[in-house]
Design a protein around this motif. Structure first.
Motif, PDB file in Angstrom:
ATOM      1  N   TRP A 169       0.843  -1.198   0.000  1.00  0.00           N
ATOM      2  CA  TRP A 169       0.000   0.000   0.000  1.00  0.00           C
ATOM      3  C   TRP A 169       0.869   1.235   0.000  1.00  0.00           C
ATOM      4  CZ3 TRP A 169      -4.979   0.308  -1.022  1.00  0.00           C
ATOM      5  CH2 TRP A 169      -5.610   1.538  -0.815  1.00  0.00           C
ATOM      6  N   PRO A 170       0.536   2.259  -0.772  1.00  0.00           N
ATOM      7  CA  PRO A 170      -0.604   2.347  -1.689  1.00  0.00           C
ATOM      8  C   PRO A 170      -0.442   1.411  -2.886  1.00  0.00           C
ATOM      9  CG  PRO A 170       0.789   4.291  -1.883  1.00  0.00           C
ATOM     10  CD  PRO A 170       1.337   3.499  -0.742  1.00  0.00           C
ATOM     11  N   MET A 171      -1.570   1.063  -3.477  1.00  0.00           N
ATOM     12  CA  MET A 171      -1.585   0.057  -4.540  1.00  0.00           C
ATOM     13  C   MET A 171      -0.700   0.433  -5.729  1.00  0.00           C
ATOM     14  SD  MET A 171      -3.305  -2.616  -3.730  1.00  0.00           S
ATOM     15  CE  MET A 171      -3.735  -3.382  -5.274  1.00  0.00           C
ATOM     16  N   ASN A 172      -0.612   1.718  -6.052  1.00  0.00           N
ATOM     17  CA  ASN A 172       0.200   2.118  -7.207  1.00  0.00           C
ATOM     18  C   ASN A 172       1.699   1.995  -6.940  1.00  0.00           C
ATOM     19  OD1 ASN A 172       0.374   4.279  -5.446  1.00  0.00           O
ATOM     20  ND2 ASN A 172       0.321   5.824  -7.046  1.00  0.00           N
ATOM     21  N   ARG A 173       2.093   1.711  -5.691  1.00  0.00           N
ATOM     22  CA  ARG A 173       3.498   1.499  -5.342  1.00  0.00           C
ATOM     23  C   ARG A 173       3.793   0.025  -5.049  1.00  0.00           C
ATOM     24  NH1 ARG A 173       7.961   4.233  -5.800  1.00  0.00           N
ATOM     25  NH2 ARG A 173       8.662   3.594  -3.742  1.00  0.00           N
ATOM     26  N   TRP A 174       2.826  -0.865  -5.329  1.00  0.00           N
ATOM     27  CA  TRP A 174       3.015  -2.282  -5.029  1.00  0.00           C
ATOM     28  C   TRP A 174       4.285  -2.785  -5.692  1.00  0.00           C
ATOM     29  CZ3 TRP A 174       4.017  -6.927  -7.112  1.00  0.00           C
ATOM     30  CH2 TRP A 174       3.805  -8.053  -6.302  1.00  0.00           C
ATOM     31  N   GLN A 175       5.109  -3.499  -4.909  1.00  0.00           N
ATOM     32  CA  GLN A 175       6.337  -4.071  -5.462  1.00  0.00           C
ATOM     33  C   GLN A 175       6.900  -5.118  -4.512  1.00  0.00           C
ATOM     34  OE1 GLN A 175       9.972  -1.724  -5.246  1.00  0.00           O
ATOM     35  NE2 GLN A 175       9.018  -0.267  -3.838  1.00  0.00           N
ATOM     36  N   VAL A 176       7.595  -6.087  -5.084  1.00  0.00           N
ATOM     37  CA  VAL A 176       8.412  -7.005  -4.283  1.00  0.00           C
ATOM     38  C   VAL A 176       9.718  -6.270  -4.014  1.00  0.00           C
ATOM     39  CG1 VAL A 176       9.643  -9.202  -4.289  1.00  0.00           C
ATOM     40  CG2 VAL A 176       7.338  -9.053  -5.276  1.00  0.00           C
ATOM     41  N   ILE A 177      10.193  -6.304  -2.781  1.00  0.00           N
ATOM     42  CA  ILE A 177      11.395  -5.557  -2.410  1.00  0.00           C
ATOM     43  C   ILE A 177      12.639  -6.286  -2.918  1.00  0.00           C
ATOM     44  CG2 ILE A 177      12.759  -4.673  -0.478  1.00  0.00           C
ATOM     45  CD1 ILE A 177      10.069  -4.322   1.027  1.00  0.00           C
ATOM     46  N   ASN A 178      13.415  -5.592  -3.720  1.00  0.00           N
ATOM     47  CA  ASN A 178      14.600  -6.162  -4.351  1.00  0.00           C
ATOM     48  C   ASN A 178      15.749  -6.227  -3.339  1.00  0.00           C
ATOM     49  OD1 ASN A 178      16.726  -6.861  -6.061  1.00  0.00           O
ATOM     50  ND2 ASN A 178      16.069  -5.478  -7.687  1.00  0.00           N
ATOM     51  N   THR A 179      16.400  -7.396  -3.243  1.00  0.00           N
ATOM     52  CA  THR A 179      17.543  -7.564  -2.336  1.00  0.00           C
ATOM     53  C   THR A 179      18.887  -7.423  -3.063  1.00  0.00           C
ATOM     54  OG1 THR A 179      17.526  -9.964  -2.613  1.00  0.00           O
ATOM     55  CG2 THR A 179      16.229  -9.062  -0.788  1.00  0.00           C
ATOM     56  N   TYR A 180      18.858  -7.214  -4.365  1.00  0.00           N
ATOM     57  CA  TYR A 180      20.056  -6.995  -5.189  1.00  0.00           C
ATOM     58  C   TYR A 180      21.157  -8.029  -4.928  1.00  0.00           C
ATOM     59  CZ  TYR A 180      17.872  -2.577  -6.370  1.00  0.00           C
ATOM     60  OH  TYR A 180      16.999  -1.622  -6.824  1.00  0.00           O
ATOM     61  N   PRO A 181      20.873  -9.311  -5.122  1.00  0.00           N
ATOM     62  CA  PRO A 181      21.881 -10.339  -4.849  1.00  0.00           C
ATOM     63  C   PRO A 181      23.168 -10.176  -5.658  1.00  0.00           C
ATOM     64  CG  PRO A 181      19.996 -11.266  -6.016  1.00  0.00           C
ATOM     65  CD  PRO A 181      19.618  -9.876  -5.617  1.00  0.00           C
ATOM     66  N   ALA A 182      23.072  -9.629  -6.864  1.00  0.00           N
ATOM     67  CA  ALA A 182      24.274  -9.469  -7.700  1.00  0.00           C
ATOM     68  C   ALA A 182      25.280  -8.508  -7.077  1.00  0.00           C
ATOM     69  CB  ALA A 182      23.882  -8.985  -9.096  1.00  0.00           C
ATOM     70  N   VAL A 183      24.800  -7.537  -6.290  1.00  0.00           N
ATOM     71  CA  VAL A 183      25.698  -6.570  -5.636  1.00  0.00           C
ATOM     72  C   VAL A 183      26.625  -7.274  -4.653  1.00  0.00           C
ATOM     73  CG1 VAL A 183      25.769  -4.585  -4.049  1.00  0.00           C
ATOM     74  CG2 VAL A 183      24.108  -4.629  -5.938  1.00  0.00           C
ATOM     75  N   PHE A 184      26.104  -8.298  -4.000  1.00  0.00           N
ATOM     76  CA  PHE A 184      26.840  -8.963  -2.914  1.00  0.00           C
ATOM     77  C   PHE A 184      27.400 -10.333  -3.308  1.00  0.00           C
ATOM     78  CE2 PHE A 184      23.556  -6.175  -1.242  1.00  0.00           C
ATOM     79  CZ  PHE A 184      24.272  -5.377  -0.371  1.00  0.00           C
ATOM     80  N   ALA A 185      27.197 -10.734  -4.558  1.00  0.00           N
ATOM     81  CA  ALA A 185      27.546 -12.096  -4.988  1.00  0.00           C
ATOM     82  C   ALA A 185      29.035 -12.417  -4.898  1.00  0.00           C
ATOM     83  CB  ALA A 185      27.054 -12.321  -6.425  1.00  0.00           C
ATOM     84  N   HIS A 186      29.907 -11.430  -5.066  1.00  0.00           N
ATOM     85  CA  HIS A 186      31.349 -11.698  -5.130  1.00  0.00           C
ATOM     86  C   HIS A 186      32.087 -11.400  -3.821  1.00  0.00           C
ATOM     87  CE1 HIS A 186      30.758 -12.439  -9.330  1.00  0.00           C
ATOM     88  NE2 HIS A 186      30.199 -11.256  -9.474  1.00  0.00           N
ATOM     89  N   ILE A 187      31.328 -11.214  -2.743  1.00  0.00           N
ATOM     90  CA  ILE A 187      31.962 -10.926  -1.460  1.00  0.00           C
ATOM     91  C   ILE A 187      32.351 -12.240  -0.784  1.00  0.00           C
ATOM     92  CG2 ILE A 187      31.628  -9.934   0.841  1.00  0.00           C
ATOM     93  CD1 ILE A 187      29.662  -7.967  -0.477  1.00  0.00           C
TER      94      ILE A 187
END
Length: 197
Positions: A169-187
């Motif tokens: 909510w609000p409905m026009n902002r509906w989204q799955v929250i991105n965890t950006y795995p590629a940013v942390f993949a090489h650590i």
């Protein structure tokens, strides 16, 4: 032979039992759902642009039942300086990690992060943090306007409420929250220490 009055009494007994069963089932489902997920309202700008003031998020309280929190996860946790308050931030460091900052960059275990989720690169001071067992380093995506681990230190594992998984909510902002795995993949992972700075 059952009389008409007896049939009415039996129907009422069955109806009352059915109603009680439905109420009990609804209560069980409600309690199970409340144990598993919870909704939170974002009340600050520290996670912009990912989360905006006034949005409501769904938090999975069982997300870490079978695996530990991971870098990039957006979590709700009890603020270590006052556990009556809950904060929402992104995990940057996990147990054993060494976090280093200068005025505009963040390194984890010597790897410079390329962070597409932040509003602007900003750190008040250069510093190094070594995370011990069950310690997590969190930062807001709005780096210039976030009160986070850079200011008050690490989040203990048992202070984590759960993982924020979606804005509903609000409905026009509906989204799955991105965890950006590629940013942390090489650590590279580092074994946890028992103390932290």
């Amino acid at each position: 032979m059952i009389g008409t009055g007896e049939v009415t009494v039996l129907k009422r007994a069955h109806l009352a039992r059915d109603i009680l069963e439905v109420i009990a089932l609804a209560l069980i489902l409600f309690l199970a759902t409340r144990l598993a997920i919870q909704n939170y309202r974002v009340e600050n700008v520290s996670m912009q642009p990912t989360l905006v003031d006034g949005e409501n998020v769904i938090v999975n309280k069982l997300a870490y039942l079978f695996h530990p929190p991971e870098r990039g996860d957006v979590i709700v946790f009890h603020w270590p300086l006052d556990t009556r308050q809950d904060f929402i931030k992104r995990i940057i460091g996990i147990p054993g990690d060494v976090i280093r900052t200068d005025s505009t960059h963040v390194w984890v275990n010597g790897v410079l992060l390329n962070e597409p989720y932040i509003k602007a690169p900003y750190n008040t001071i250069a510093n190094i943090w070594r995370l011990g067992k069950d310690q997590y380093f969190v930062m807001g995506d709005n780096r210039p306007d976030s009160d986070d681990s850079r200011n008050w230190g690490v989040v203990p594992r048992n202070y984590i409420v759960g993982k924020a998984i979606a804005v509903y909510w609000p409905m026009n902002r509906w989204q799955v929250i991105n965890t950006y795995p590629a940013v942390f993949a090489h650590i590279p992972d580092v074994s946890p220490q028992t103390t932290s700075k």
